[in-house]
Enzyme design. Sequence first.
Site, PDB file in Angstrom:
ATOM      1  N   ASP A 274      45.570   9.053 -99.364  1.00  0.00           N
ATOM      2  CA  ASP A 274      44.390   9.661 -99.307  1.00  0.00           C
ATOM      3  C   ASP A 274      43.323   9.207-100.127  1.00  0.00           C
ATOM      4  O   ASP A 274      43.525   8.422-100.980  1.00  0.00           O
ATOM      5  CB  ASP A 274      44.627  11.280 -99.470  1.00  0.00           C
ATOM      6  CG  ASP A 274      43.497  12.180 -99.189  1.00  0.00           C
ATOM      7  OD1 ASP A 274      42.709  11.887 -98.730  1.00  0.00           O
ATOM      8  OD2 ASP A 274      44.120  13.570 -99.181  1.00  0.00           O
ATOM      9  N   GLU A 470      38.301  21.564 -99.571  1.00  0.00           N
ATOM     10  CA  GLU A 470      39.135  21.157-100.737  1.00  0.00           C
ATOM     11  C   GLU A 470      39.314  22.059-101.809  1.00  0.00           C
ATOM     12  O   GLU A 470      39.008  23.301-101.756  1.00  0.00           O
ATOM     13  CB  GLU A 470      38.979  19.740-100.727  1.00  0.00           C
ATOM     14  CG  GLU A 470      39.163  18.744 -99.617  1.00  0.00           C
ATOM     15  CD  GLU A 470      39.147  17.363 -99.676  1.00  0.00           C
ATOM     16  OE1 GLU A 470      39.697  16.860-100.746  1.00  0.00           O
ATOM     17  OE2 GLU A 470      38.428  16.683 -98.783  1.00  0.00           O
TER      18      GLU A 470
HETATM   19  C1  BGC Z   1      40.945  14.483 -97.911  1.00  0.00           C
HETATM   20  C2  BGC Z   1      41.528  14.328 -96.641  1.00  0.00           C
HETATM   21  C3  BGC Z   1      40.635  13.382 -95.873  1.00  0.00           C
HETATM   22  C4  BGC Z   1      40.057  12.206 -96.732  1.00  0.00           C
HETATM   23  C5  BGC Z   1      38.812  11.420 -95.919  1.00  0.00           C
HETATM   24  C6  BGC Z   1      40.112  13.387 -98.760  1.00  0.00           C
HETATM   25  O1  BGC Z   1      39.418  14.089 -99.729  1.00  0.00           O
HETATM   26  O2  BGC Z   1      41.944  15.098 -98.901  1.00  0.00           O
HETATM   27  O3  BGC Z   1      42.073  15.213 -95.911  1.00  0.00           O
HETATM   28  O4  BGC Z   1      41.272  12.850 -94.693  1.00  0.00           O
HETATM   29  O5  BGC Z   1      39.426  12.884 -97.740  1.00  0.00           O
HETATM   30  O6  BGC Z   1      37.856  12.086 -95.757  1.00  0.00           O
END
Ligand code: BGC
Length: 607
Positions: A274, A470
């Site tokens: 991630d 998030e």
């Molecule tokens: C998130 C992921 C996402 C990635 C790319 C991260 O902060 O946890 O779910 O796919 O960013 O944008």
Amino acid sequence: MTASTDPQTLGARADAILERMTLAQKLGQMMQPERQAASPDDVKAYHLGSILSGGGSCPGDNRPADWIAMNDAYWAASMSDEDGRTPIPLLYGVDAIHGHANVLGATVFPHNIGLGATNDPDLLERIAQATAREILATGVEWTFAPTLAVARDLRWGRTYESYSEDPARVASYAARFVRGLQGDLGRDGVIACAKHWVGDGGTEQGFDQGNTVVDEDELTRTHIAPYLPALAEGVLTVMASFNSWNGDKCHGHRYLLTDVLKGRLGFSGFVISDWDGVDYLDPDYATAIGKAVNAGVDMLMVSVEWRACLAHLTRLVADGTIPMSRIDDAVRRILVVKHRYGLFERPRPADRHWSQHDCLGAAEHRAVAREAVRKSLVLLKHEGGLLPLTPSDRILVAGRNADNRGHQCGGFTVAWQGTTGNDFIHGGTSIWEGIRDVAPGATLSVDGSAADASAHDVALVVIGEKPYAEGMGDLRGVETIGAGSAFGGKNLRLPPYGDSLELATLHPEELATIRAIRAKGIPVVTVLVSGRPLVVNDELAESAAFVAAWLPGSEGGGVADVLFGGDGFQGTLPFAWPATADGATAEARDREALYPRGHGLTTGRTR
Ligand code: BGC
């Protein structure tokens, strides 16, 4: 296009390329920088295997033509055969997690929590198919979806990315969504990515990126279970999770990544880290990278520092910290996925079938999204036979979320944290616009001040949350912010959305609007736009009818379809509804809930 499905053929093709690759080419394949940090020249010079758009990161004016031009340039750079190099086409990845929602004019489907309420796996597959086409219209091949999180604590800011707190419901969607995205990996398919492996929805107190404290049986039953159908369906990639399992971060967890996922479960695709997720494994960046790759991470998603990452990786191989066999395994997996997808046979993005196709935001995709909205609405309370409304009713529409396509789409829409107002969501309808289309005599008064008992028979008040994504959607007190810092590495703690599960504490103005209208003797139908169930006892008490609309996306007209009875309510709760602020966890709500999981009143017809 002749993508092979035979593992031996795929493996042989990958091996043939691997043999010709230099170490620099191999390590380049393992890198995925963010587009703003890496140019096509960088792709060429460093043999980069992939590029991504982080949330809201888009080229030019964010139109399909801008995306195609960008992807053409990256693709051409990756296909250079100067200096006798082996051309390996680049993969471009995006977060199309509820439609290709970063792109202006795309169809924005309800977030996963609303899809959980539909209990309709067929619909999920159709949504994924439509999403795949919109992704392909921009020359992109890979989406970081589906999220298979089983959210167990409503305070988690990513609750809306979870279909349900019930692993069985999440599992019932997993294969269908992957099938919808990938199809037969021919012309109409994109590469799916099941995320976040594993236990992301189980963290203590719902802290984003926190610690999931459960024994292995519980991890398997609740959090691993939804991956099994996705893996059986052949999902090509899996993303490692930010969270820890019993104190150990998943990004550095060799047992979970290698022994369980790749070994016991036989996953033959590749694992992507991630966003800078490797960084948190150790204060020393090189040590962190070594831990992640040795644990089983195959490709590194790195926002900016990819040059440093690549330099460390090179040194770690030279000094033997990472064995060459691990590098070869990672690159082989990446090459197998690229072959399996037929990437080597595909022409440049501009010349692909769906390129710049007018399917992006097309009427038939919006119709699927609107159907999803209709099926996702959960009627929590209905007294006095107020519903369905009739177009001749004298209707007042109020509330901050009534005419706000940005709010109804939520996070991960055009911008990482979402948008506000109607300007950035091109196409579709706000909830108010949908109502006005059916009942042209309706009046909009956001603060409700125009309420007048002699002029209005009923008020629709659309309340709820503002967009977030998030950790910025977490509900936690400031004093708990430091609590996660000891999970075997650094922790990213974004400022939370608020510190209460109670809507009247988070947004007291919503209750005030409802009360002011009620005080004038007008019955209220409340529509809640939110990424999760919230304690809404006061708002419920003041409402004759109450609808949970989740984050419906661009097609707010689906709400009017049901309120006016064209369709009946049929959604059921994917999460039990909390009775008190102590009801954040699934366990607490199992003991006491205002409405149990599965609750949903019906009115009239369903279809
Ligand atoms: C998130 C992921 C996402 C990635 C790319 C991260 O902060 O946890 O779910 O796919 O960013 O944008």
